[in-house]
Scaffold this motif. Structure first.
Motif, mmCIF file in Angstrom:
data_model
loop_
_atom_site.group_PDB
_atom_site.id
_atom_site.type_symbol
_atom_site.label_atom_id
_atom_site.label_comp_id
_atom_site.label_asym_id
_atom_site.label_seq_id
_atom_site.Cartn_x
_atom_site.Cartn_y
_atom_site.Cartn_z
ATOM 1 N N PRO A 277 -90.316 61.859 -29.274
ATOM 2 C CA PRO A 277 -90.487 63.231 -28.776
ATOM 3 C C PRO A 277 -89.702 64.273 -29.557
ATOM 4 N N GLY A 278 -88.459 63.957 -29.953
ATOM 5 C CA GLY A 278 -87.651 64.889 -30.723
ATOM 6 C C GLY A 278 -87.421 66.217 -30.032
ATOM 7 N N ILE A 279 -86.732 67.118 -30.712
ATOM 8 C CA ILE A 279 -86.662 68.527 -30.306
ATOM 9 C C ILE A 279 -86.701 69.378 -31.566
ATOM 10 N N ASP A 280 -87.131 70.611 -31.426
ATOM 11 C CA ASP A 280 -87.137 71.531 -32.556
ATOM 12 C C ASP A 280 -85.728 72.056 -32.824
ATOM 13 N N ARG A 281 -85.568 72.655 -33.970
ATOM 14 C CA ARG A 281 -84.267 73.204 -34.371
ATOM 15 C C ARG A 281 -83.759 74.159 -33.289
ATOM 16 N N PRO A 282 -82.607 73.861 -32.668
ATOM 17 C CA PRO A 282 -82.157 74.676 -31.536
ATOM 18 C C PRO A 282 -81.504 75.994 -31.925
ATOM 19 N N PHE A 283 -81.054 76.114 -33.175
ATOM 20 C CA PHE A 283 -80.383 77.337 -33.631
ATOM 21 C C PHE A 283 -81.030 77.832 -34.918
ATOM 22 N N GLU A 284 -81.225 79.142 -35.013
ATOM 23 C CA GLU A 284 -81.615 79.715 -36.307
ATOM 24 C C GLU A 284 -80.493 79.504 -37.317
ATOM 25 N N GLU A 285 -79.282 79.692 -36.833
ATOM 26 C CA GLU A 285 -78.097 79.459 -37.657
ATOM 27 C C GLU A 285 -77.079 78.715 -36.809
ATOM 28 N N LEU A 286 -76.597 77.587 -37.313
ATOM 29 C CA LEU A 286 -75.664 76.780 -36.539
ATOM 30 C C LEU A 286 -74.380 77.542 -36.250
ATOM 31 N N PRO A 287 -73.928 77.547 -34.995
ATOM 32 C CA PRO A 287 -72.613 78.119 -34.716
ATOM 33 C C PRO A 287 -71.555 77.362 -35.515
ATOM 34 N N PRO A 288 -70.525 78.058 -35.988
ATOM 35 C CA PRO A 288 -69.520 77.377 -36.815
ATOM 36 C C PRO A 288 -68.757 76.312 -36.032
ATOM 37 N N TYR A 289 -68.451 75.237 -36.711
ATOM 38 C CA TYR A 289 -67.607 74.196 -36.119
ATOM 39 C C TYR A 289 -66.151 74.523 -36.438
ATOM 40 N N GLN A 290 -65.329 74.611 -35.421
ATOM 41 C CA GLN A 290 -63.915 74.917 -35.589
ATOM 42 C C GLN A 290 -63.080 73.796 -34.983
ATOM 43 N N PRO A 291 -62.441 72.950 -35.809
ATOM 44 C CA PRO A 291 -61.604 71.887 -35.239
ATOM 45 C C PRO A 291 -60.429 72.465 -34.466
ATOM 46 N N SER A 292 -60.051 71.792 -33.384
ATOM 47 C CA SER A 292 -58.930 72.245 -32.561
ATOM 48 C C SER A 292 -57.703 71.386 -32.835
ATOM 49 N N ARG A 293 -56.679 71.580 -32.037
ATOM 50 C CA ARG A 293 -55.452 70.792 -32.204
ATOM 51 C C ARG A 293 -55.668 69.350 -31.781
ATOM 52 N N ASN A 294 -56.667 69.114 -30.954
ATOM 53 C CA ASN A 294 -56.943 67.773 -30.462
ATOM 54 C C ASN A 294 -58.158 67.169 -31.132
ATOM 55 N N PHE A 295 -58.216 65.844 -31.105
ATOM 56 C CA PHE A 295 -59.367 65.091 -31.586
ATOM 57 C C PHE A 295 -60.336 64.970 -30.412
ATOM 58 N N VAL A 296 -61.388 65.806 -30.411
ATOM 59 C CA VAL A 296 -62.258 65.952 -29.248
ATOM 60 C C VAL A 296 -63.531 65.118 -29.427
ATOM 61 N N ILE A 297 -63.729 64.212 -28.497
ATOM 62 C CA ILE A 297 -64.947 63.395 -28.440
ATOM 63 C C ILE A 297 -65.758 63.890 -27.250
ATOM 64 N N GLY A 298 -66.992 64.285 -27.481
ATOM 65 C CA GLY A 298 -67.814 64.857 -26.414
ATOM 66 C C GLY A 298 -68.932 63.923 -25.977
ATOM 67 N N HIS A 299 -69.025 63.691 -24.670
ATOM 68 C CA HIS A 299 -70.176 62.969 -24.113
ATOM 69 C C HIS A 299 -70.982 63.928 -23.255
ATOM 70 N N PHE A 300 -72.286 64.015 -23.528
ATOM 71 C CA PHE A 300 -73.173 64.934 -22.827
ATOM 72 C C PHE A 300 -74.307 64.129 -22.199
ATOM 73 N N GLY A 301 -74.437 64.224 -20.884
ATOM 74 C CA GLY A 301 -75.499 63.496 -20.203
ATOM 75 C C GLY A 301 -74.989 62.756 -18.992
ATOM 76 N N SER A 302 -75.924 62.190 -18.258
ATOM 77 C CA SER A 302 -75.588 61.526 -16.999
ATOM 78 C C SER A 302 -74.909 60.187 -17.247
ATOM 79 N N LEU A 303 -74.131 59.765 -16.259
ATOM 80 C CA LEU A 303 -73.479 58.462 -16.257
ATOM 81 C C LEU A 303 -73.960 57.667 -15.047
ATOM 82 N N SER A 304 -73.822 56.357 -15.113
ATOM 83 C CA SER A 304 -74.247 55.499 -14.009
ATOM 84 C C SER A 304 -73.454 54.197 -14.093
ATOM 85 N N PRO A 305 -73.571 53.343 -13.077
ATOM 86 C CA PRO A 305 -72.873 52.057 -13.154
ATOM 87 C C PRO A 305 -73.282 51.191 -14.337
#
Length: 474
Positions: free
Chosen positions: A243-271
């Motif tokens: 199914p895919g998705i189309d390009r969500p941004f005309e221009e990608l927002p800049p990635y700015q590293p923070s003081r922490n090493f951030v790991i992101g999980h997006f979506g539902s969780l279950s047992p």
């Protein structure tokens, strides 16, 4: 290790569709219980297709439930289910969207629940399946009335809720219009015989699709193969589409590293899809790489935490790494939908974590979140369960995969491999940052629609009808 070349064995259109025109306009009835529902994968899969169908000259009429927003750009009919459990479920969402969770909402829902309770008990006794099942009758009656006014060239059911496929099957029987069924998650658990009423109902819906649908689409190779093995009559009418998705941004927002090493999980969780592997990996690292654990933050977005994750984090010495943000709703001040906000937050993390799950259905299922991840150009760390197609797809784009239960690999080995991957990613982040990979995802909605239109044209040609959609591909 899987060969990266496997990624190219399943059909992905790599051409650019520069123009689609229609010289005999088609009229399609789309039946999707979840439609225009912010953040819902079952909604995105169909709503994202509509602009491409419109440009191809397809006139779309949509039948959906009432929980999503009304779409003013197409003919959109929102329908309540006939059954009491489904009515209560939809009412809850409609009222919460309008009033929030305040006193007025709670009072009205209490009164509605008291009134509906006897009927819900009867429904549960005679039809103990998912609450949305009765929506099929509402969709059938409305679709039948619309078809009497003006016939449809195609009935397109998508879901999600199996009620959409039941309605489409009944409409095909009544009108004779061709039926295209799009199955998101497998209806039958691989290797298991249906036992419960819900499982038996889903198996029957799969049988109807395999027997009567003119085109039947699944989202993985294995899902098509399993359905065809259970129902040989499906033959070549069974298709696989990413199914895919189309390009969500005309221009990608800049990635700015923070003081922490951030790991992101997006979506539902279950047992069966929980944070256990990450907790175990961080605990393995807590002794030898205290610098990594102290710097790591695990940001979790989506529904509520599952019981397995909550229990592990409460008792773990790395529980302090967790930051739970929950579900992100539309922001009335900025006008950004929940989905838009999540896409921006994906760009802000150092590593995107993708949890596939641990149950048998994973062999025939790819989380739709992956297609958004691939556009973010951030490193992806995925735990994949018995799904070579998914593992190959991710590796083919240069990302990190840990395979669960592949060649006998168990949870302890997964934790060790995941810990090693985290260590390498952290060291790169600490040394000079984790730069964007600069890759554009080939898995787009536009490519999926191109495949779909091709199959519809082939069907019309077999039926002796003129090709009604012309695709000019350069």
């Amino acid at each position: 290790m899987l060969n990266k070349a496997v990624f190219f064995t399943f059909p992905i259109p790599t051409v650019s569709v520069t123009r689609m025109t229609a010289y005999s306009r088609q009229r399609w009835l789309i039946i999707a219980h979840a439609f225009n529902m912010d953040g819902r994968a079952a909604s995105q899969t169909i709503t994202d297709k509509l602009p491409h169908l419109s440009r191809a000259g397809v006139e779309v009429v949509v039948l959906s439930g009432v929980s999503g927003e009304h779409d003013a750009k197409v003919e959109h009919h929102q329908l309540w289910p006939m059954g009491p459990a489904g009515f209560r479920f939809e009412l809850r969402h409609v009222l919460r969207r309008r009033w929030g969770n305040g006193l007025r909402y709670r009072l009205l829902m209490t009164l509605a629940s008291i009134f509906l309770l006897p009927w819900m008990l009867l429904e549960k006794l005679f039809r103990p399946v998912e609450s949305s099942w009765s929506w099929w009758l509402s969709a059938y009656l409305k679709g039948r009335a619309l078809a009497r006014q003006k016939p449809f060239d195609l009935i397109y059911s998508t879901g999600g809720a199996f009620a959409a496929h039941l309605a489409a099957h009944a409409l095909k029987q009544a009108t004779g219009a061709p039926w295209l069924a799009e199955v998101h998650d497998p209806l039958v658990v691989p290797g298991a015989s249906p036992v419960s009423r819900q499982q038996k109902m889903q198996a029957e819906v799969e049988r109807l699709i395999c027997t009567h649908a003119d085109i039947a689409i699944w989202f993985t190779e294995q899902a098509v193969a399993s359905a065809r093995q259970r129902h040989p009559q499906l033959a070549e009418r069974g298709k696989m589409m990413v199914p895919g998705i189309d390009r969500p941004f005309e221009e990608l927002p800049p990635y700015q590293p923070s003081r922490n090493f951030v790991i992101g999980h997006f979506g539902s969780l279950s047992p069966t899809r929980h944070l256990g592997p990450m907790v175990a990996a961080l605990e393995l690292l807590s002794d030898r790489r205290r610098d990594l654990v102290d710097a790591t933050q695990l940001h979790v977005y989506g529904g509520s935490l599952d019981k397995v994750s909550s229990g592990l984090l409460d008792s773990s010495r790395v529980g302090h790494c967790m930051r739970y943000f929950g579900r992100i709703e539309a922001d009335p001040q900025t006008g950004l939908s929940g989905r838009d906000q999540i896409l921006h937050r994906m760009r802000s993390v150092d590593v995107l974590l993708l949890l596939h799950g641990e149950d048998a259905i994973c062999s025939e299922y790819i989380p739709s979140k992956l297609y958004e991840y691939l556009w973010m150009q951030r490193p992806i760390l995925a735990i994949v369960h018995r799904n070579p197609q998914m593992a190959s797809l991710i590796r083919g784009q240069g990302h990190w995969v840990v395979c669960w239960a592949e060649d006998g690999v168990g949870s302890a080995a997964v934790s060790r491999e995941l810990a090693g991957a985290l260590e390498q990613l952290f060291d790169r982040w600490q040394a000079g940052g984790l730069a964007d990979n600069g890759q554009m995802s080939p898995l787009t909605t536009e490519a999926a629609v191109t495949q779909l239109l091709g199959w519809v044209n082939e069907l019309r040609a077999k039926q002796g009808k003129p090709r009604s959609i012309e695709k000019s591909i350069l």
